[in-house]
Each structure stands twice: as structure tokens, then as C-alpha cells.
Design a protein around this motif. Structure first.
Motif, PDB file in Angstrom:
ATOM      1  N   TYR A 317       0.849  -1.194   0.000  1.00 25.93           N
ATOM      2  CA  TYR A 317       0.000   0.000   0.000  1.00 25.93           C
ATOM      3  C   TYR A 317       0.881   1.240   0.000  1.00 25.93           C
ATOM      4  CZ  TYR A 317      -3.226  -3.541   1.805  1.00 25.93           C
ATOM      5  OH  TYR A 317      -3.964  -4.690   1.969  1.00 25.93           O
ATOM      6  N   LYS A 318       0.342   2.321  -0.527  1.00 26.75           N
ATOM      7  CA  LYS A 318       0.976   3.629  -0.377  1.00 26.75           C
ATOM      8  C   LYS A 318       0.082   4.509   0.494  1.00 26.75           C
ATOM      9  CE  LYS A 318       4.309   3.805  -4.045  1.00 26.75           C
ATOM     10  NZ  LYS A 318       5.038   4.648  -5.010  1.00 26.75           N
ATOM     11  N   VAL A 319       0.733   5.199   1.430  1.00 33.41           N
ATOM     12  CA  VAL A 319       0.027   6.079   2.363  1.00 33.41           C
ATOM     13  C   VAL A 319       0.809   7.386   2.446  1.00 33.41           C
ATOM     14  CG1 VAL A 319      -0.781   6.427   4.718  1.00 33.41           C
ATOM     15  CG2 VAL A 319      -0.815   4.122   3.718  1.00 33.41           C
ATOM     16  N   LYS A 320       0.150   8.493   2.167  1.00 36.87           N
ATOM     17  CA  LYS A 320       0.804   9.798   2.285  1.00 36.87           C
ATOM     18  C   LYS A 320       0.458  10.445   3.623  1.00 36.87           C
ATOM     19  CE  LYS A 320       1.560  14.238  -0.018  1.00 36.87           C
ATOM     20  NZ  LYS A 320       1.326  15.058  -1.227  1.00 36.87           N
ATOM     21  N   VAL A 321       1.483  10.971   4.280  1.00 37.19           N
ATOM     22  CA  VAL A 321       1.303  11.756   5.500  1.00 37.19           C
ATOM     23  C   VAL A 321       1.648  13.201   5.150  1.00 37.19           C
ATOM     24  CG1 VAL A 321       2.009  12.091   7.890  1.00 37.19           C
ATOM     25  CG2 VAL A 321       1.962   9.775   6.918  1.00 37.19           C
ATOM     26  N   GLU A 322       0.697  14.097   5.333  1.00 36.51           N
ATOM     27  CA  GLU A 322       0.854  15.492   4.891  1.00 36.51           C
ATOM     28  C   GLU A 322       0.550  16.439   6.044  1.00 36.51           C
ATOM     29  OE1 GLU A 322      -0.670  18.259   1.105  1.00 36.51           O
ATOM     30  OE2 GLU A 322      -1.796  16.473   1.719  1.00 36.51           O
ATOM     31  N   MET A 323       1.336  17.531   6.104  1.00 36.05           N
ATOM     32  CA  MET A 323       1.108  18.520   7.152  1.00 36.05           C
ATOM     33  C   MET A 323       1.256  19.927   6.582  1.00 36.05           C
ATOM     34  SD  MET A 323       4.161  16.572   7.780  1.00 36.05           S
ATOM     35  CE  MET A 323       3.876  15.968   9.425  1.00 36.05           C
ATOM     36  N   SER A 344       5.993  -3.689   7.134  1.00 30.97           N
ATOM     37  CA  SER A 344       7.292  -3.032   6.986  1.00 30.97           C
ATOM     38  C   SER A 344       7.228  -1.979   5.896  1.00 30.97           C
ATOM     39  CB  SER A 344       8.390  -4.051   6.668  1.00 30.97           C
ATOM     40  OG  SER A 344       8.134  -4.683   5.428  1.00 30.97           O
ATOM     41  N   MET A 345       8.050  -0.928   6.070  1.00 30.82           N
ATOM     42  CA  MET A 345       8.119   0.141   5.081  1.00 30.82           C
ATOM     43  C   MET A 345       9.131  -0.225   4.008  1.00 30.82           C
ATOM     44  SD  MET A 345       7.722   3.819   6.984  1.00 30.82           S
ATOM     45  CE  MET A 345       8.622   3.446   8.478  1.00 30.82           C
ATOM     46  N   ARG A 346       8.643  -0.302   2.781  1.00 31.85           N
ATOM     47  CA  ARG A 346       9.517  -0.617   1.656  1.00 31.85           C
ATOM     48  C   ARG A 346      10.284   0.616   1.195  1.00 31.85           C
ATOM     49  NH1 ARG A 346       7.084  -3.547  -3.639  1.00 31.85           N
ATOM     50  NH2 ARG A 346       6.840  -5.191  -2.087  1.00 31.85           N
ATOM     51  N   SER A 347       9.633   1.798   1.229  1.00 33.34           N
ATOM     52  CA  SER A 347      10.286   3.030   0.780  1.00 33.34           C
ATOM     53  C   SER A 347       9.617   4.235   1.406  1.00 33.34           C
ATOM     54  CB  SER A 347      10.251   3.152  -0.751  1.00 33.34           C
ATOM     55  OG  SER A 347       8.916   3.326  -1.210  1.00 33.34           O
ATOM     56  N   VAL A 348      10.351   5.352   1.416  1.00 35.04           N
ATOM     57  CA  VAL A 348       9.833   6.641   1.885  1.00 35.04           C
ATOM     58  C   VAL A 348      10.182   7.683   0.833  1.00 35.04           C
ATOM     59  CG1 VAL A 348       9.942   8.425   3.662  1.00 35.04           C
ATOM     60  CG2 VAL A 348      10.115   6.010   4.314  1.00 35.04           C
ATOM     61  N   GLU A 349       9.185   8.368   0.307  1.00 38.91           N
ATOM     62  CA  GLU A 349       9.403   9.435  -0.673  1.00 38.91           C
ATOM     63  C   GLU A 349       9.056  10.775  -0.039  1.00 38.91           C
ATOM     64  OE1 GLU A 349       7.239  11.164  -4.687  1.00 38.91           O
ATOM     65  OE2 GLU A 349       7.405   8.992  -4.472  1.00 38.91           O
ATOM     66  N   THR A 350       9.976  11.726  -0.114  1.00 43.47           N
ATOM     67  CA  THR A 350       9.739  13.034   0.497  1.00 43.47           C
ATOM     68  C   THR A 350       8.972  13.957  -0.445  1.00 43.47           C
ATOM     69  OG1 THR A 350      11.887  13.830  -0.271  1.00 43.47           O
ATOM     70  CG2 THR A 350      11.783  12.880   1.936  1.00 43.47           C
ATOM     71  N   CYS A 351       8.134  14.786   0.138  1.00 47.47           N
ATOM     72  CA  CYS A 351       7.355  15.798  -0.600  1.00 47.47           C
ATOM     73  C   CYS A 351       7.637  17.159   0.040  1.00 47.47           C
ATOM     74  CB  CYS A 351       5.870  15.468  -0.553  1.00 47.47           C
ATOM     75  SG  CYS A 351       5.440  13.837  -1.182  1.00 47.47           S
ATOM     76  N   PHE A 352       8.902  17.582  -0.011  1.00 43.87           N
ATOM     77  CA  PHE A 352       9.326  18.824   0.618  1.00 43.87           C
ATOM     78  C   PHE A 352       9.309  19.953  -0.391  1.00 43.87           C
ATOM     79  CE2 PHE A 352      12.212  16.091   3.554  1.00 43.87           C
ATOM     80  CZ  PHE A 352      11.116  15.759   4.330  1.00 43.87           C
ATOM     81  N   ARG A 353       8.882  21.135   0.056  1.00 46.63           N
ATOM     82  CA  ARG A 353       8.800  22.320  -0.801  1.00 46.63           C
ATOM     83  C   ARG A 353       9.766  23.400  -0.320  1.00 46.63           C
ATOM     84  NH1 ARG A 353       3.012  20.874  -1.119  1.00 46.63           N
ATOM     85  NH2 ARG A 353       2.350  21.015  -3.292  1.00 46.63           N
ATOM     86  N   GLY A 354      10.229  24.208  -1.267  1.00 50.16           N
ATOM     87  CA  GLY A 354      10.895  25.446  -0.924  1.00 50.16           C
ATOM     88  C   GLY A 354       9.873  26.557  -0.783  1.00 50.16           C
ATOM     89  N   GLY A 404       5.444  16.723   3.504  1.00 47.05           N
ATOM     90  CA  GLY A 404       5.135  15.395   4.017  1.00 47.05           C
ATOM     91  C   GLY A 404       5.955  14.308   3.369  1.00 47.05           C
ATOM     92  N   VAL A 405       5.482  13.071   3.522  1.00 51.30           N
ATOM     93  CA  VAL A 405       6.164  11.904   2.961  1.00 51.30           C
ATOM     94  C   VAL A 405       5.116  10.938   2.424  1.00 51.30           C
ATOM     95  CG1 VAL A 405       8.175  12.089   4.496  1.00 51.30           C
ATOM     96  CG2 VAL A 405       6.210  10.689   5.176  1.00 51.30           C
ATOM     97  N   ILE A 406       5.549  10.101   1.482  1.00 53.56           N
ATOM     98  CA  ILE A 406       4.718   9.017   0.967  1.00 53.56           C
ATOM     99  C   ILE A 406       5.375   7.707   1.393  1.00 53.56           C
ATOM    100  CG2 ILE A 406       3.752   7.888  -1.074  1.00 53.56           C
ATOM    101  CD1 ILE A 406       3.965  10.637  -2.489  1.00 53.56           C
ATOM    102  N   LEU A 407       4.653   6.887   2.127  1.00 51.49           N
ATOM    103  CA  LEU A 407       5.160   5.619   2.629  1.00 51.49           C
ATOM    104  C   LEU A 407       4.652   4.485   1.746  1.00 51.49           C
ATOM    105  CD1 LEU A 407       4.292   6.170   6.406  1.00 51.49           C
ATOM    106  CD2 LEU A 407       6.360   6.894   5.183  1.00 51.49           C
ATOM    107  N   GLU A 408       5.544   3.583   1.365  1.00 52.45           N
ATOM    108  CA  GLU A 408       5.139   2.347   0.688  1.00 52.45           C
ATOM    109  C   GLU A 408       5.303   1.221   1.705  1.00 52.45           C
ATOM    110  OE1 GLU A 408       5.575   0.228  -3.645  1.00 52.45           O
ATOM    111  OE2 GLU A 408       7.338   1.244  -2.816  1.00 52.45           O
ATOM    112  N   ILE A 409       4.190   0.551   2.016  1.00 52.83           N
ATOM    113  CA  ILE A 409       4.147  -0.367   3.151  1.00 52.83           C
ATOM    114  C   ILE A 409       3.736  -1.761   2.687  1.00 52.83           C
ATOM    115  CG2 ILE A 409       3.011  -0.856   5.355  1.00 52.83           C
ATOM    116  CD1 ILE A 409       2.574   2.185   5.633  1.00 52.83           C
TER     117      ILE A 409
END
Length: 499
Positions: A317-323, A344-354, A404-409
Motif C-alpha cells: 500500500y501507499k500512504v501519504k502523511v501530509e502537514m 514493513s516500510m519498503r520506501s519513503v518518498e519526500t514531498c518537501f517544498r521550498g 510530508g512523505v509518501i510511505l510504501e508499506i
């Protein structure tokens, strides 16, 4: 081959942008594989300095002089950050043109000199024998008003074209992400579709064209290359071969071939069969995939079609955590932590902005620390990730400034997620997240908030398909792919040219 992510068109304080070069490169290294920091160098046919253009002419002129005065130092810093197999940098700068449209010049050679010229061809000629490409960008603006000039386009010096950035998307006048900058709307004569109609050979890329020194700023445009290795030579070869594509923000992993030839290829098939293969892994539920042939939809796959897609399986599954949100214009720093149990977390993708800066304004003063935001992943394992990110008040309802981040679980319905973020706590399961999101606020009014988005099963974010076309329509048939997720993030995959 692997997919590598980059931004080869980002501005900072080396000319008329904001924030330090070192901070920009560190930000890029945090969520990209390669980048080029672009200074502004010249504008051959700049308008005359007269009312009300004094500020525009002055900030351009001063920015050009600033880059010229520090060019040797800029090149050296960029060179020092390059480390093959870890993080790759390229040299480059930009030249504006009303007649030919704006281009940024990118090179893998560290001795790239700063030159000026009246056209892209003129500048490239002066830079020989160094390896340099001229990348047209924000091409969708009005012709003669710094939009694309397809009459003068030369694929030999411009193998790739920037199709999306903070300016918006220049694919067509109806594409997502319209142009809303003060430079004007999109013009159909300048769009990428107009270039494809002329059968111009090009690869698609995205980059931010962001002026606050934050390469890869989420949602402002990024590029992907499909390359043999993460080195200057490997990525440069992929760019020259047009094995590239553009995304708006989410790192949608794509493979597109025709008779085994990769995106960007030109192949001789004639009236023979065209066996098309498309494989992609998105970051959210796929809304639609469109394979275009000569700019007309040839095959459309919708998210509804994928509910029973047999070629993808597994409990992932993919789950995004956003703040973000709230009313804080200066910036609000989040410190967040997610623990996963029963999976278990397979990957973490960052969604960081300037910070959201597209062009200088009279009231905005340069600050070398403007791009020192504290965005970073601090620790990561298969059961835990912690990160910090700075968010500010959303500029408009159409322009978020969240992080936030996108988690692949890997897990099942009972897999549990526990989030802690600045005193906000959320505990939930994949089962609960399959039915909807979960939100919490920091305070009672105009408050910063956190959302854990719905869990997306792999069958709804991954696609593999094969198709066969046996009809020759033109002397050169052009196939390209566009992907849109339900969250609005998109990918535009470079064409394959069949002759």
C-alpha cells in the motif's frame, strides 16, 4: 536501467534568485539524484528601460552582473558537490530571448565559460567544443513574448524540452496546471503539442524554474531519466538519448517502449506491427493513463479499469502523511515520526517544498538563509521514519504549501501506523485507511493540521500493459503517454517516433 530524479533548472542567489548556492545543492541532495543550479546570464533583446519597466530591467541587469562577477566561484562549488553514484551536478546558466524563447544551457563540463549571444545556436557555437544543450522552457507563452519558437527549434542542440515547471504545464492549452504568472496565458501556437504536430523530435522534462533556491520543490516540476548509472556520463547519455520524462511532483516510475525501443527513440517500422509496452508505479491512485498517437488518444486506461487489473498483485500500500495549513506566513517547522507495526516500510518518498517564489518583487530582499528550511529525513528503517519539514500558509486554494512523505508499506489490513507530529498523535490501521483519511488540528482555529491520506492498494497505483497497433497513419507516427493520479499529480512520458 534505473530511474533517477532531478531538476536542471533552479535559481538561487547567484543571480536574481534567493538563498545560497550551498543550501540549494544540499536541498537537492536531500530528495534528488542530480541537479543543475541555473544563474541568469543575459537577455539579448531585452526591452528598453522606460516606465513602467525600470524594476524589470534593473533586476535583470543586476542579476547578470552578479553571476558574471562570481562565475568561477559558482562553477567550483557545483563541481565540488558532484560525486558519481551518490549525487550528480551539472553546470549551467540561462539566456532570455523574446524572439527565440528562454533557454537554459546545461553541460557536464566544469570549464563551461559564461558567454552571451543573440540566439541559442549562436551561444552553443561559442561554447564548442564543450558538451552543452539548450533547453527551451515555459514554452507555452505567447510567441515573441518569451514563448517557444518552433520555427527555429533544433533538436541537435535541444534534445529535451521543459514541459512543466512552477510556471505551469506547456503541453497544451487544456493541460493541467495552467499558466497564471504575470507573463500571461498559454498560447496554442507555442505549446508542446504544436511542436509534436510539426514532428519535432524531443524528450520531455520537468524542472522547477523556482527562484528560492530549492531544487525539486514538490509540485513545481521534476524530471526523470532512465539511465545505466547515477554518474554524470550515465545521466548525460540518457538525456542525449531522450530517455526522459516529466512529472509535476510525485515520482511516478515509468517505462514506455515500442518494439523494445525506449521512450525518446526514433525507429523504422513502416507498416509493420507496433508492440507497445507500458509499466508504471504511481504514488497515488491512478485516475487515467492515455497513450496518444499523433496527439489523439489511442488507448485510455482509467482507474476504474484497474480495479480488476490481473497483472499486479500483493499486499502493498501507499500512504501519504501530509502537514501544513494554518495562517503562518513566516513558516512552521514540523518534527514528525511514524512507526509501523505488523508490516514493513519498503520506501519513503519526500514531498518537501521550498518557499514559493517564482520571480523577484520589489519588496523581496535576498537572504542567503531563505532556503535553509530544515527539511530532512533524520532516520529511517523498515519500521520507523522521522523527519522535519517547514510549511507556510497556503498562498491560494490552488497552490498548497504543505509538506510530508509518501510511505510504501508491505502489510495487511491489521498493519498499524502511529504518527506523532508536534504534539498531534494519530494511531490507525490499513483497514481504517482503506475507507478514508484521518485529520487532526494543532489548535482550535486557523490551525496547522495533519492528514494521513487513504491507503492505496498496489493494484490501484501500479500498471503493466501491452498493446499492439498495426496501422500506419503518417510518414512519422508519434506516440507519447500522459498519466494523471487522483490527487492531480501527473507524468508526461517522452514520445517514440515511428517512421
Amino acid at each position: 536501467m534505473q530511474t533517477y530524479w532531478g531538476d536542471i533548472h533552479n535559481h538561487c542567489g547567484i543571480s536574481y534568485g534567493f538563498g545560497s548556492l550551498e543550501n540549494a545543492l544540499k536541498a537537492a541532495k536531500g530528495q534528488l539524484d542530480f541537479c543543475a543550479i541555473i544563474g541568469h546570464a543575459s537577455w539579448y533583446d531585452m526591452p528598453e528601460r522606460r516606465a513602467p519597466l525600470e524594476f524589470l530591467v534593473d533586476f535583470h541587469t543586476n542579476g547578470f552582473a552578479k553571476l558574471e562577477g562570481h562565475w568561477d566561484q559558482v562553477r567550483e562549488v557545483v563541481k565540488q558537490f558532484n560525486q558519481d553514484h551518490e549525487f550528480v551536478t551539472f553546470q549551467g546558466y540561462e539566456a532570455h530571448s523574446s524572439e527565440f524563447g528562454d533557454h537554459h544551457y546545461v553541460s557536464p563540463d566544469d570549464d563551461l565559460p559564461l558567454v552571451k549571444g543573440k540566439s541559442p545556436a549562436d551561444i552553443i557555437e561559442q561554447l564548442k567544443p564543450r558538451r552543452v544543450i539548450a533547453v527551451p522552457h515555459h514554452v507555452g507563452y505567447t510567441p515573441g513574448y518569451r514563448g517557444g519558437n518552433w520555427e527555429s527549434f533544433n533538436t541537435a542542440i535541444s534534445p529535451i524540452v521543459e514541459v512543466v515547471s512552477k510556471h505551469g504545464c506547456g503541453m497544451s492549452v487544456n493541460s493541467p496546471f495552467p499558466y497564471y504568472h504575470d507573463m500571461g496565458p498559454r498560447d496554442s501556437k507555442s505549446t508542446v503539442y504544436a511542436a509534436i504536430a510539426r514532428k519535432h523530435r524531443m524528450g520531455f522534462v520537468g524542472s522547477t524554474d523556482h527562484h528560492a533556491g530549492y531544487p525539486g520543490s514538490y509540485g513545481d516540476g521534476r524530471m526523470a531519466v532512465v539511465a545505466e548509472e547515477k554518474t554524470r556520463e550515465g545521466i548525460w547519455e540518457a538525456i542525449q538519448a531522450r530517455r526522459t520524462y516529466a512529472v509535476s511532483g510525485d515520482k511516478i516510475d515509468c517505462r514506455f517502449t515500442l518494439n523494445g525501443a525506449h521512450m525518446g527513440s526514433e525507429i523504422a517500422v513502416g507498416a509493420g506491427a507496433r508492440d507497445i509496452r507500458l509499466d508504471l508505479t504511481a504514488c497515488d491512485r491512478i485516475d487515467k493513463i492515455v497513450i496518444f498517437k499523433n496527439l489523439r488518444p489511442w488507448k485510455v486506461v482509467t482507474g476504474w479499469d484497474m480495479l480488476n487489473q490481473p497483472s499486479v498483485s500483493g499486499s502493498t500500500y501507499k500512504v501519504k502523511v501530509e502537514m501544513g495549513w494554518g495562517d503562518n506566513k513566516a513558516g512552521y517547522l514540523w518534527n514528525a515520526d511514524v512507526k509501523v507495526s505488523g508490516g514493513s516500510m519498503r520506501s519513503v518518498e519526500t514531498c518537501f517544498r521550498g518557499r514559493s517564489v517564482l520571480a523577484p518583487t520589489p519588496e523581496l530582499k535576498d537572504d542567503p538563509e531563505l532556503n535553509a528550511l530544515g527539511n530532512a529525513v533524520h532516520s529511517q528503517s523498515d519500521s520507523h521514519v522521522s523527519w522535519s519539514c517547514l510549511t507556510v500558509k497556503n498562498p491560494t486554494t490552488l497552490h498548497p504549501h504543505t509538506g510530508g512523505v509518501i510511505l510504501e508499506i508491505d502489510g495487511d489490513l491489521n498493519t498499524r501506523l502511529e504518527l506523532e507530529a508536534n504534539g498531534i498523535s494519530i494511531a490507525t490501521t490499513i483497514h481504517e485507511l482503506l475507507s478514508g483519511n484521518m485529520t487532526r488540528h494543532k489548535h482550535s482555529f486557523n490551525s496547522e493540521a495533519v492528514v494521513i491520506h487513504p491507503a492505496i492498494p498496489v493494484a490501484q497505483y501500479a500498471f503493466s500493459g501491452s498493446f499492439t497497433d498495426s496501422e500506419q497513419e503518417d510518414e512519422c507516427d508519434v506516440y507519447h503517454v500522459e498519466v494523471q493520479q487522483e490527487n492531480g499529480q501527473c507524468a508526461w512520458i517522452s514520445p517514440i517516433y515511428v517512421v
